[in-house]
Design a protein around this motif. Structure first.
Motif, PDB file in Angstrom:
ATOM      1  N   ARG A   1       0.836  -1.197   0.000  1.00 15.28           N
ATOM      2  CA  ARG A   1       0.000   0.000   0.000  1.00 15.28           C
ATOM      3  C   ARG A   1       0.869   1.245   0.000  1.00 15.28           C
ATOM      4  N   GLY A   2       0.334   2.316  -0.564  1.00 16.69           N
ATOM      5  CA  GLY A   2       1.039   3.578  -0.580  1.00 16.69           C
ATOM      6  C   GLY A   2       1.718   3.841  -1.918  1.00 16.69           C
ATOM      7  N   PRO A   3       2.143   5.087  -2.139  1.00 19.56           N
ATOM      8  CA  PRO A   3       2.768   5.475  -3.419  1.00 19.56           C
ATOM      9  C   PRO A   3       4.014   4.665  -3.781  1.00 19.56           C
ATOM     10  N   LYS A   4       4.858   4.380  -2.785  1.00 21.39           N
ATOM     11  CA  LYS A   4       6.078   3.617  -3.070  1.00 21.39           C
ATOM     12  C   LYS A   4       5.752   2.211  -3.561  1.00 21.39           C
ATOM     13  N   ALA A   5       4.726   1.610  -2.995  1.00 26.45           N
ATOM     14  CA  ALA A   5       4.353   0.246  -3.371  1.00 26.45           C
ATOM     15  C   ALA A   5       3.845   0.166  -4.807  1.00 26.45           C
ATOM     16  N   ALA A   6       3.384   1.294  -5.344  1.00 26.20           N
ATOM     17  CA  ALA A   6       2.874   1.295  -6.718  1.00 26.20           C
ATOM     18  C   ALA A   6       3.995   1.333  -7.753  1.00 26.20           C
ATOM     19  N   LEU A   7       5.184   1.739  -7.356  1.00 32.09           N
ATOM     20  CA  LEU A   7       6.270   1.968  -8.313  1.00 32.09           C
ATOM     21  C   LEU A   7       6.676   0.732  -9.115  1.00 32.09           C
ATOM     22  N   PRO A   8       6.877  -0.448  -8.492  1.00 30.40           N
ATOM     23  CA  PRO A   8       7.264  -1.614  -9.294  1.00 30.40           C
ATOM     24  C   PRO A   8       6.268  -1.934 -10.410  1.00 30.40           C
TER      25      PRO A   8
ATOM     26  N   ALA B   1      -3.785   6.569 -11.351  1.00 29.18           N
ATOM     27  CA  ALA B   1      -5.180   6.661 -10.918  1.00 29.18           C
ATOM     28  C   ALA B   1      -5.759   5.271 -10.693  1.00 29.18           C
ATOM     29  N   VAL B   2      -5.416   4.326 -11.571  1.00 26.58           N
ATOM     30  CA  VAL B   2      -5.868   2.938 -11.413  1.00 26.58           C
ATOM     31  C   VAL B   2      -5.266   2.341 -10.147  1.00 26.58           C
ATOM     32  N   ALA B   3      -3.971   2.573  -9.938  1.00 26.22           N
ATOM     33  CA  ALA B   3      -3.300   2.043  -8.747  1.00 26.22           C
ATOM     34  C   ALA B   3      -3.924   2.602  -7.467  1.00 26.22           C
ATOM     35  N   GLY B   4      -4.399   3.840  -7.539  1.00 24.56           N
ATOM     36  CA  GLY B   4      -5.010   4.455  -6.372  1.00 24.56           C
ATOM     37  C   GLY B   4      -6.256   3.745  -5.890  1.00 24.56           C
ATOM     38  N   VAL B   5      -6.956   3.089  -6.814  1.00 24.87           N
ATOM     39  CA  VAL B   5      -8.187   2.383  -6.452  1.00 24.87           C
ATOM     40  C   VAL B   5      -7.905   1.234  -5.489  1.00 24.87           C
ATOM     41  N   ILE B   6      -6.687   0.677  -5.541  1.00 27.35           N
ATOM     42  CA  ILE B   6      -6.355  -0.420  -4.620  1.00 27.35           C
ATOM     43  C   ILE B   6      -5.373   0.040  -3.537  1.00 27.35           C
ATOM     44  N   GLY B   7      -5.405   1.340  -3.245  1.00 30.06           N
ATOM     45  CA  GLY B   7      -4.700   1.833  -2.064  1.00 30.06           C
ATOM     46  C   GLY B   7      -3.311   2.383  -2.276  1.00 30.06           C
ATOM     47  N   ALA B   8      -2.988   2.786  -3.504  1.00 29.22           N
ATOM     48  CA  ALA B   8      -1.647   3.326  -3.753  1.00 29.22           C
ATOM     49  C   ALA B   8      -1.532   4.801  -3.411  1.00 29.22           C
TER      50      ALA B   8
ATOM     51  N   ASP C   1      -6.843   7.398  -5.786  1.00 25.80           N
ATOM     52  CA  ASP C   1      -7.261   6.917  -4.468  1.00 25.80           C
ATOM     53  C   ASP C   1      -8.248   7.896  -3.832  1.00 25.80           C
ATOM     54  N   PHE C   2      -7.918   9.167  -3.898  1.00 23.40           N
ATOM     55  CA  PHE C   2      -8.745  10.198  -3.274  1.00 23.40           C
ATOM     56  C   PHE C   2     -10.115  10.285  -3.952  1.00 23.40           C
ATOM     57  N   ALA C   3     -10.126  10.228  -5.287  1.00 20.98           N
ATOM     58  CA  ALA C   3     -11.384  10.318  -6.033  1.00 20.98           C
ATOM     59  C   ALA C   3     -12.293   9.134  -5.724  1.00 20.98           C
ATOM     60  N   TYR C   4     -11.698   7.956  -5.579  1.00 17.84           N
ATOM     61  CA  TYR C   4     -12.512   6.758  -5.373  1.00 17.84           C
ATOM     62  C   TYR C   4     -13.006   6.627  -3.932  1.00 17.84           C
ATOM     63  N   PHE C   5     -12.081   6.703  -2.979  1.00 20.40           N
ATOM     64  CA  PHE C   5     -12.449   6.437  -1.592  1.00 20.40           C
ATOM     65  C   PHE C   5     -13.138   7.622  -0.907  1.00 20.40           C
ATOM     66  N   TYR C   6     -12.706   8.855  -1.243  1.00 25.50           N
ATOM     67  CA  TYR C   6     -13.272  10.029  -0.572  1.00 25.50           C
ATOM     68  C   TYR C   6     -14.316  10.746  -1.421  1.00 25.50           C
ATOM     69  N   GLY C   7     -14.400  10.363  -2.688  1.00 26.30           N
ATOM     70  CA  GLY C   7     -15.388  10.968  -3.564  1.00 26.30           C
ATOM     71  C   GLY C   7     -16.485  10.011  -3.968  1.00 26.30           C
ATOM     72  N   PHE C   8     -16.142   9.020  -4.756  1.00 22.63           N
ATOM     73  CA  PHE C   8     -17.144   8.105  -5.295  1.00 22.63           C
ATOM     74  C   PHE C   8     -17.861   7.311  -4.220  1.00 22.63           C
ATOM     75  N   GLN C   9     -17.099   6.709  -3.297  1.00 24.28           N
ATOM     76  CA  GLN C   9     -17.726   5.859  -2.284  1.00 24.28           C
ATOM     77  C   GLN C   9     -18.596   6.656  -1.310  1.00 24.28           C
TER      78      GLN C   9
END
Length: 222
Positions: free
Chosen positions: A92-99, A167-174, A179-187
C-alpha cells in the motif's frame, strides 16, 4: 468561493494526493526511461542484421515485452503483490505502486524506443562503422543521439499513460488522486471531490505534454 462550489473538498488532503500522484509519476517515468531504453536497445541490436545479432536474445526480450504489454494494468498490480511486498515491504502507498508502474510501462516504452532507433538513417550508422567506430560509440553517439527527439516524444506519451496508471493504482490503495477520487469521492457520493480530482489529473497531463513538446521541438532544431 472554492468552499461553496466544492464543499466536500479538503484542500490540504487534495494537495497531499496531488503530490503523491506527481511522486509516483516522476519516479516511474525515470524508471521506465532507464528500463525502456535497455529493452528497446536489446530489441533493436539483437534483431537480424543488428550490431548484436542474436536470435535467442531477441526472442526472449520480445517475449518479455509482449507478455507484459498484454497484461491489463489492474491485473498486473495484483500479480506483482508478492514481488512488491518483498521489494518495498508493503503493498500500500505510493512507493508500493512503483514496481507495477515501471514494469507495466517499460515494455510499452521499449517498443517506442525500438521504433525510434529503426528510423535512424542507416547511412549514418554505416558511415560510423566505416570510420572504425566501436559498437558503444555507435549506440551512444549515433543511434541514441539521432533518435533523441523521437525518444523524448515517446517518453511523453508514456508519461501520460503512467498518470492514468497511477489513478488505477489508487483504487487499490496506492494513494494519489485516483485513491482520493474513489475512496473520498465516489464511495461517499461526493462527486465534487471526483470532479476536482479529474481536473487536477487533466492539468498534470497538460503540463507533462507541454514540457515534452518543448523538449522535442528544441531537440529537433539541433
Amino acid at each position: 468561493m472554492f468552499n461553496k462550489l466544492f464543499p466536500n473538498v479538503e484542500l490540504q488532503d487534495m494537495i497531499t494526493a496531488t503530490n503523491e500522484t506527481l511522486y509516483m509519476t516522476i519516479i516511474s517515468v525515470l524508471g521506465t526511461l532507464f528500463l525502456g531504453i535497455i529493452l528497446g536497445l536489446l530489441l533493436f541490436l539483437s534483431r537480424p542484421g543488428g550490431l548484436w545479432e542474436n536470435k535467442f536474445l531477441n526472442w526472449v526480450t520480445a517475449a518479455f515485452v509482449n507478455v507484459f504489454r498484454a497484461i491489463p494494468f489492474i491485473i498486473l498490480i495484483l500479480l506483482l503483490f508478492p514481488f512488491t511486498d518483498f521489494l518495498m515491504g508493503t503493498i500500500r502507498g505510493p512507493k508500493a505502486a512503483l514496481p507495477a508502474l515501471i514494469i507495466g510501462a517499460a515494455p510499452f516504452y521499449g517498443r517506442l524506443v525500438e521504433i525510434a532507433l529503426r528510423e535512424v538513417d542507416k547511412g549514418v550508422v554505416e558511415a560510423a562503422k566505416s570510420m572504425g567506430a566501436k559498437n558503444s560509440t555507435i549506440i551512444f553517439k549515433v543511434l541514441l543521439k539521432e533518435s533523441m527527439p523521437a525518444l523524448v516524444s515517446g517518453l511523453t506519451v508514456t508519461a501520460i499513460a503512467l498518470i492514468g496508471y497511477t489513478a488505477v493504482a489508487g483504487v487499490i490503495g496506492a494513494g494519489g488522486l485516483g485513491d482520493f477520487a474513489y475512496f473520498y469521492g465516489f464511495q461517499r457520493s461526493d462527486f465534487d471531490v471526483v470532479f476536482v480530482c479529474t481536473v487536477l489529473i487533466v492539468l498534470i497531463v497538460f503540463i507533462f505534454q507541454f514540457i515534452g513538446d518543448i523538449l522535442t521541438r528544441s531537440l529537433d532544431k539541433r
